[in-house]
Design an enzyme around this catalytic site. Structure first.
Site, PDB file in Angstrom:
ATOM      1  N   ASP A 136      36.731  38.053  34.969  1.00  0.00           N
ATOM      2  CA  ASP A 136      36.996  37.552  36.308  1.00  0.00           C
ATOM      3  C   ASP A 136      35.736  37.693  37.160  1.00  0.00           C
ATOM      4  OD1 ASP A 136      38.466  36.397  38.306  1.00  0.00           O
ATOM      5  OD2 ASP A 136      39.382  38.264  38.981  1.00  0.00           O
ATOM      6  N   TYR A 138      33.560  36.707  40.855  1.00  0.00           N
ATOM      7  CA  TYR A 138      33.760  37.087  42.254  1.00  0.00           C
ATOM      8  C   TYR A 138      32.852  36.167  43.055  1.00  0.00           C
ATOM      9  CZ  TYR A 138      34.428  40.789  45.882  1.00  0.00           C
ATOM     10  OH  TYR A 138      34.753  41.534  46.991  1.00  0.00           O
ATOM     11  N   HIS A 143      35.095  35.021  50.426  1.00  0.00           N
ATOM     12  CA  HIS A 143      36.023  36.061  49.968  1.00  0.00           C
ATOM     13  C   HIS A 143      35.310  37.416  49.838  1.00  0.00           C
ATOM     14  CE1 HIS A 143      39.161  38.130  47.743  1.00  0.00           C
ATOM     15  NE2 HIS A 143      38.322  38.385  46.782  1.00  0.00           N
ATOM     16  N   GLU A 209      45.857  36.073  44.114  1.00  0.00           N
ATOM     17  CA  GLU A 209      44.491  35.605  44.320  1.00  0.00           C
ATOM     18  C   GLU A 209      44.409  34.178  43.820  1.00  0.00           C
ATOM     19  OE1 GLU A 209      41.801  38.487  42.466  1.00  0.00           O
ATOM     20  OE2 GLU A 209      41.489  39.388  44.440  1.00  0.00           O
ATOM     21  N   GLU A 211      42.701  31.342  42.331  1.00  0.00           N
ATOM     22  CA  GLU A 211      41.493  31.179  41.519  1.00  0.00           C
ATOM     23  C   GLU A 211      41.645  29.979  40.597  1.00  0.00           C
ATOM     24  OE1 GLU A 211      40.010  34.690  39.594  1.00  0.00           O
ATOM     25  OE2 GLU A 211      40.774  36.050  41.147  1.00  0.00           O
ATOM     26  N   ASP A 243      45.408  35.539  39.971  1.00  0.00           N
ATOM     27  CA  ASP A 243      45.021  36.881  39.529  1.00  0.00           C
ATOM     28  C   ASP A 243      45.735  37.898  40.437  1.00  0.00           C
ATOM     29  OD1 ASP A 243      43.608  38.851  38.144  1.00  0.00           O
ATOM     30  OD2 ASP A 243      41.977  38.829  39.601  1.00  0.00           O
ATOM     31  N   ARG A 247      46.689  45.811  45.994  1.00  0.00           N
ATOM     32  CA  ARG A 247      45.527  46.199  46.808  1.00  0.00           C
ATOM     33  C   ARG A 247      45.401  47.694  47.050  1.00  0.00           C
ATOM     34  NH1 ARG A 247      42.438  41.950  45.953  1.00  0.00           N
ATOM     35  NH2 ARG A 247      43.354  40.016  46.720  1.00  0.00           N
ATOM     36  N   GLN A 250      44.064  49.147  43.926  1.00  0.00           N
ATOM     37  CA  GLN A 250      42.661  48.716  43.818  1.00  0.00           C
ATOM     38  C   GLN A 250      41.745  49.558  44.698  1.00  0.00           C
ATOM     39  OE1 GLN A 250      42.109  44.579  44.891  1.00  0.00           O
ATOM     40  NE2 GLN A 250      39.877  44.653  44.709  1.00  0.00           N
ATOM     41  N   LYS A 263      44.796  44.986  38.627  1.00  0.00           N
ATOM     42  CA  LYS A 263      44.733  43.559  38.311  1.00  0.00           C
ATOM     43  C   LYS A 263      45.063  43.274  36.854  1.00  0.00           C
ATOM     44  CE  LYS A 263      41.327  42.803  41.890  1.00  0.00           C
ATOM     45  NZ  LYS A 263      41.497  41.485  42.511  1.00  0.00           N
ATOM     46  N   THR A 267      48.399  38.111  34.967  1.00  0.00           N
ATOM     47  CA  THR A 267      47.543  37.030  35.468  1.00  0.00           C
ATOM     48  C   THR A 267      48.189  35.727  35.013  1.00  0.00           C
ATOM     49  OG1 THR A 267      45.585  38.435  35.178  1.00  0.00           O
ATOM     50  CG2 THR A 267      45.201  36.080  35.468  1.00  0.00           C
ATOM     51  N   GLU A 374      43.150  38.804  52.800  1.00  0.00           N
ATOM     52  CA  GLU A 374      42.327  38.143  53.817  1.00  0.00           C
ATOM     53  C   GLU A 374      43.188  37.490  54.897  1.00  0.00           C
ATOM     54  OE1 GLU A 374      38.724  35.877  52.139  1.00  0.00           O
ATOM     55  OE2 GLU A 374      40.030  36.182  50.434  1.00  0.00           O
TER      56      GLU A 374
HETATM   57 MN    MN Z   1      40.394  38.083  40.850  1.00  0.00          MN
END
Ligand code: MN
Length: 427
Positions: A136, A138, A143, A209, A211, A243, A247, A250, A263, A267, A374
């Protein structure tokens, strides 16, 4: 122009202007016509799946140097992917030809049509690819900056390496699932606010997420990096990726080696793999990079894809999802070619079926933020839903539906959707 993406092409299968699957798309997937039947390879066209194992059986679909009957009766795309780009293009050409309005071969063969064309609503889509490794990235500057601001503060929202390389971590391939697969609300170690002792508890920071990911159709040997300008030849196609992230887990675990359990519980990917050939008409210039990256990351022609992205949330009290984010794949700072070149530059080998995801795709605008972290600024704000409900993070029973499509004049080339629901643990 590649004939298979000609905007004037039409199929004898009726395709709505809103459909993601016109004859210009022809994405690959793996499906079971019914739960007891073996999985096989298919292509989406309008509301239908075209069963490639049936076409191969009839001798209508051939692969050079390989047994098409076996390849399209396999429960994954890996064998087909491993044949390489010339074979993908040959099969795509044959399918495009077979589905065209003025080709009678399949159109006028009632028996074959009944066997080979099945409504998508009647089939069970499977994970399309056996995924060996999942990485994965970034790659969204917006972001990464937003998360940096929240996790580290004003001083260094972007770490110094970020503008020099596509930062990534190794994810878990074992928990990549196809759209429609639900998962249990994860529990884990979190550090409650203003305390110094961690506790084991259900995550209070459940997130999605937004993606996209690419699937490798050709890998590389250890010690033989893939040059950035050849990288796209290695890519079989793209999928939508959710994904899912916890949080609070994390935040406590990610220093210094990055996300781990936050994570790796689930997925979700979309069932249809859209080829780069189908996406080619939607190429656009990628965002300018400053500073200029090192030579191995410099592209002769720096391009990406204009893919509209949407995220909808459906709570257990809602009939259909409500859109809470609109973004676009083209916003990414690092391209797929740069990601793959960087991944292999120190000597890492890659394999057919590897999945590489982009990282959350956020834009500059507030409604373009690709995750709840976010959208709610770390849970400080709320997302208002039209039925009066509010969300800071996901609750049990919430479904997230991601959609992605390229808009052409009068038709769309899309990915369908990637959806999944977080379930409560039964007491
Ligand atoms: Mn991700």
């Amino acid at each position: 122009m590649d004939i298979t993406v000609d905007p004037k092409l039409t199929s004898f299968i009726e395709v709505d202007a809103q459909s993601h699957f016109p004859i210009q798309n022809l994405p690959y997937g793996v499906f079971k016509p019914e739960s007891s039947a073996p999985a096989r390879v298919g292509v989406a066209i309008g509301d239908y799946v075209l069963d490639l194992s049936v076409l191969a059986q009839q001798g209508l679909l051939k692969c050079k140097h390989a047994d098409a009957k076996q390849i399209f009766a396999a429960p994954h795309l890996n064998d087909f992917m491993a044949l390489g780009q010339p074979a993908w293009r040959a099969v795509r050409g044959t399918l495009s030809d077979l589905l065209q309005t003025d080709n009678p071969t399949l159109r006028d063969n009632t028996q074959l049509r009944a066997q080979a064309l099945i409504l998508q609503n009647d089939v069970q889509m499977q994970l399309p690819v056996t995924i060996g490794d999942y990485t994965d990235f970034y790659s969204s500057k917006e972001h990464a900056s937003n998360v940096g601001l929240m996790f580290r503060g004003q001083e260094n929202p972007l770490l110094p390496n970020w503008t020099h390389m596509p930062v990534a971590y190794h994810g878990r391939a074992s928990s990549v699932v196809v759209s429609g697969t639900n998962f249990l609300h994860p529990h884990g170690q979190v550090l409650p606010p203003d305390t110094e002792q961690p506790v084991y508890a259900p995550s209070q920071g459940m997130d999605f997420e937004l993606e996209m990911g690419f699937l490798l159709g050709a890998g590389n040997q250890a010690g033989e990096p893939i040059p950035v300008d050849q990288a796209e030849q290695h890519i079989f196609g793209m999928v939508l990726v959710n994904d899912w992230s916890a949080r609070d887990i994390q935040r406590w675990e990610y220093v210094p080696l990055g996300p781990f359990l936050s994570k790796s519980f689930c997925t979700t990917i979309s069932p249809w793999v859209v080829s780069l050939d189908a996406l080619a008409p939607f190429k656009v210039d990628a965002v300018a990079q400053d500073p200029q990256p090192l030579a191995y990351l410099q592209e002769k022609k720096r391009q990406t894809y204009d893919i509209n992205l949407e995220v909808a949330l459906r709570s257990p009290h809602m009939h259909s999802g409500e859109v809470i984010c609109r973004s676009n794949f083209r916003y990414l700072y690092w391209t797929v070619a740069q990601q793959l070149a960087h991944h292999t530059v120190a000597g890492c080998n890659t394999n057919v079926g590897d999945l590489m995801a982009s990282g959350t795709i956020s834009g500059k605008e507030k409604h373009e933020r690709g995750c709840l972290l976010e959208l709610t600024w770390g849970g400080k704000e709320v997302v208002h839903l039209s039925n009066g409900e509010e969300r800071r993070f996901l609750l049990d029973g919430d479904e997230i539906i991601m959609m992605g499509w390229c808009q052409a004049e009068g038709y769309r080339v899309g990915f369908g959707d990637a959806h999944g629901t977080m379930l409560a643990h039964s007491a």
